[in-house]
Structures are given as C-alpha cells and as structure tokens.
Design an enzyme around this catalytic site. Structure first.
Site, short mmCIF file in Angstrom:
data_model
loop_
_atom_site.label_atom_id
_atom_site.label_comp_id
_atom_site.label_asym_id
_atom_site.label_seq_id
_atom_site.Cartn_x
_atom_site.Cartn_y
_atom_site.Cartn_z
N CYS A 279 0.83 -1.22 0.00
CA CYS A 279 0.00 0.00 0.00
C CYS A 279 0.87 1.27 0.00
O CYS A 279 1.55 1.54 -0.97
CB CYS A 279 -0.99 -0.03 1.15
SG CYS A 279 -2.42 1.04 0.88
N HIS A 363 -4.00 -5.37 -0.08
CA HIS A 363 -3.71 -5.84 1.27
C HIS A 363 -3.77 -7.36 1.37
O HIS A 363 -4.83 -7.93 1.63
CB HIS A 363 -4.69 -5.22 2.27
CG HIS A 363 -4.43 -3.78 2.56
ND1 HIS A 363 -3.91 -3.34 3.75
CD2 HIS A 363 -4.59 -2.67 1.79
CE1 HIS A 363 -3.76 -2.03 3.71
NE2 HIS A 363 -4.17 -1.60 2.54
N GLU A 365 -2.82 -9.28 3.65
CA GLU A 365 -3.06 -9.76 5.02
C GLU A 365 -4.53 -9.76 5.39
O GLU A 365 -4.92 -10.30 6.43
CB GLU A 365 -2.29 -8.89 6.02
CG GLU A 365 -2.98 -7.61 6.45
CD GLU A 365 -3.16 -6.58 5.35
OE1 GLU A 365 -4.05 -5.73 5.48
OE2 GLU A 365 -2.40 -6.63 4.36
#
Length: 388
Positions: A279, A363, A365
C-alpha cells in the site's frame, strides 16, 4: 440541499460542494472533518475503522447493515482508531455474535469517532463517484437551520485536502519496539493470538501506519520483527542487521511522505536485502525508484477487488484501501509491473529486475474470504532464504 423539514433528524453531513445530508447522530457527539470516502466491504467494519490508513478520512459504508457482530478487543488493526468519522445507512444493528463485547455505538463513543446514520448512502456514493472524493463535515445539531448548515459547509471547504498531506508521522510509532504476536489459534473457548519467542528471519518493519495483521502474518512466517518509526534513518535500521525490510501501509499523500523517507528507502534499495512493500509502502518504494504517483478520483476501498497477476495470469480477489496510485507508465527501466486492477487497469504490484524487491498496492493480510494473496508473504520469506 436535502429536505430540512424532518424533525427526526439531529445530525448533518455537509460536503464542500454544498451538498447536505441529514441523519441521526451516532458515536461521539462532536465535529468530524475529513475526506469522505466509501468502502464496499460487507464485513470487517471494526478492522476497517481501526486501520491507520483511514487517518483524515470519514468512511461511508455502502453495506447497509453495520454492527451485526458488535465489537471486541481482538478485531483491531491498531491500538487507537484514527478514522475521523463514519457514515451508515441504517440504524446500527444489534450484535448477534458470541464474540461481541461491546455495542458498536458504545465502541464509537469510546474511540471518539463521530458518526451519522439514516441517510442515503447509495446517493452519497454515486455523488462521490460522479464528482470525485471531497471534504466533508459531520456534526450533531440541536437546531438544523440553514445558517448552521452553511457553517458546516464552510468548515468542510476550509479543511485542507489529502493532496500534499503527510499523515504517516501522525500514526507511526514513537519509538522502536519488538513485535511477537502471531496468527489466531482456535480452541473450544474461541482461541487467542499465538506468539513467537524466536524466529529464523530478522525483519525490520517501517511503520507508516501498519495494520496489526500484517505484523502477525510476518511473525507467523517465522520472523523476528522490529518495528521502527517512519522517520527512522538508515543507521537506525541497519543496526538491527535485518534479513529483510518490510514497508507498511499508511495514510496520506505518498508524495508528501517521500520527502523525508526517500534517502532511507534509496539506501535500503542499495543495501541489497529483500524488500516487501504494501500500500503506502508500495507507493513510497515506487517513488524512491523514480516512478510517480497521483490522486485517484475516489480510490479503491473494499474487499472484492479483482487483481490480475501478470506473471501467472491468475486473478486474486483482494482487499484494498488507497486513494493514491502509482502511475504505471512512469515506472523506470528495470522496474516491472506484476499486478493490475481489473476494475480500472491501475498498477497493483511491481518488482525490481535483478533485485529481491517487490511490492503490492492491495492488502494480502486482509483475507477477504479466500486467502488468494497469502503467497506474497511466502515470496518474501523465499527471498530472504535465497539471500542467506
């Protein structure tokens, strides 16, 4: 202007262009000013509101029923949520999850997050898509009169835009620390986060506003993690003798944050150890490599964004939260695009040819359903293995 005759309303959302939405106050009873954005996720509202990347922003949830799983002390991406405010369509849903420990409205109050509900979030989202993201202000009002609404509009107009705003310094850690929390372990009582004492790989994570689950996944991949502030110097980082460098997510304009992070990131590129950026970390790495960034009309925020891996042809369903992008046509020689958005063709990932350096805009995760992007953490581990 919206209809001002409704007596059941006690709060207003005013946009910088003069558009006003009326609704009911939720959360903290104060003023919230920030950039209005929208998130299309159907779940994960607590994780979203506690994501440090939302600093300076007021989040509109397009999914109407928010609050149905309540809140708890585990589903947090930061110790102290920094989102400026929240906008909902329907009255907060009563919690129905056994994991809930607090009603969402009470959680909002505890974290000083201002909110408004009972307005047409579809209309608001269409407005932002048509005219692009803009500043807004929310306030609980005893008297919804035209003069008070004009004051609110003026406050939205006068707030500086996210263009040129460095917010990483506001959300980064104040000093270095060691992170040991790993992924969740389930048991009959529900479970708890596991922890590691000693890992194989020494990773320095530069905190531009890091989500906790990024660090948990690194720890679960056998990493000893030292988290350092966004302002850390190359000397501060290298004293930990890292096997790899992680550049975290975070809020604000990357072109503002790179003004003080560029020397460090360039030195890390020359250092030769593996680098993994996510990001804002992806954007800062790109700028340090010589690429350019720009603000998007209304950004990518949601958990259903299709991203194509240009090397394998596979499509990942990803979670995203960013209002700036790296301009694909600005990538310098030796830097290759690896992923693109199937929504708008924007750049979603890159790698440096001949060096163990890569990054993604989305993202990995966050696991929006299937863990399509978890392989990226394995890739980082593989690069550190190859380097040793």
């Amino acid at each position: 202007m919206s209809n001002l005759a409704s007596v059941s309303k006690n709060a207003a959302l005013a946009l910088a262009d003069g558009t006003v939405f009326l609704g009911k106050s939720i959360g903290a009873q104060s003023l919230a000013i920030g950039e209005i954005c929208f998130n299309t996720s159907m779940t994960g509202y607590q994780e979203i509101m506690s994501d440090p990347s939302y600093a300076g922003q007021i989040i509109t949830f397009t999914f109407p029923h928010v609050g149905n799983v309540g809140t708890n002390n585990f589903d947090l991406e930061s110790k102290k949520p920094v989102a400026s405010g929240v906008i909902l369509n329907s009255k907060i849903t009563s919690p129905s999850s056994w994991r809930s420990t607090m009603y969402l409205d009470a959680w909002l109050k505890n974290n000083n997050i201002v909110g408004i509900t009972g307005l047409d979030t579809r209309r608001l989202t269409r407005h932002l898509r048509r005219y692009s993201a803009q500043n807004g202000a929310i306030r609980c009002m005893a008297d919804i009169e035209q003069k008070n609404l004009q004051i609110l509009i003026d406050k939205a107009k006068s707030w500086p835009t996210l263009d040129g705003m460095d917010l990483a310094k506001q959300v980064t850690c104040k000093e270095s620390y060691v992170w040991r929390e790993a992924e969740w372990n389930f048991n009959k009582q529900g479970g708890s986060y596991s922890s590691i004492s000693t890992g194989k790989y020494k990773v320095v994570a530069i905190d531009f506003g890091a989500k906790s689950n990024m660090l948990r996944l690194l720890a679960s991949h056998n990493c000893n993690i030292t988290v350092v502030p966004a302002t850390a110097s190359i000397e501060n980082i290298l004293q930990h003798n890292p096997d790899g460098i992680f550049l975290s997510n975070g809020p604000g304009d990357p072109a503002a944050t790179i003004k003080y992070t560029e020397p460090t990131i360039k030195a890390l590129i020359d250092y030769g150890k593996p680098i993994f950026g996510i990001c804002l970390g992806h954007q800062l790495l790109s700028l340090a490599l010589g690429a350019k960034t720009k603000k998007m009309p209304f950004g990518h925020r949601g958990a259903n964004h299709p991203v194509k891996d240009l090397e394998t042809g596979k499509v990942e369903i990803t979670s995203q939260n960013h209002g700036f992008e790296v301009m694909r046509d600005s990538l310098p020689d030796g830097v290759t695009a690896t992923h693109i958005s199937l929504f708008d063709g924007s750049l979603e990932g890159l790698k440096v040819v001949g060096k163990p350096i890569f990054s993604v805009q989305y993202h990995p995760e966050a696991s929006p359903g299937p863990q399509d992007s978890a392989y990226l953490f394995n890739r980082f581990i593989g690069l550190m293995d190859s380097d040793n």
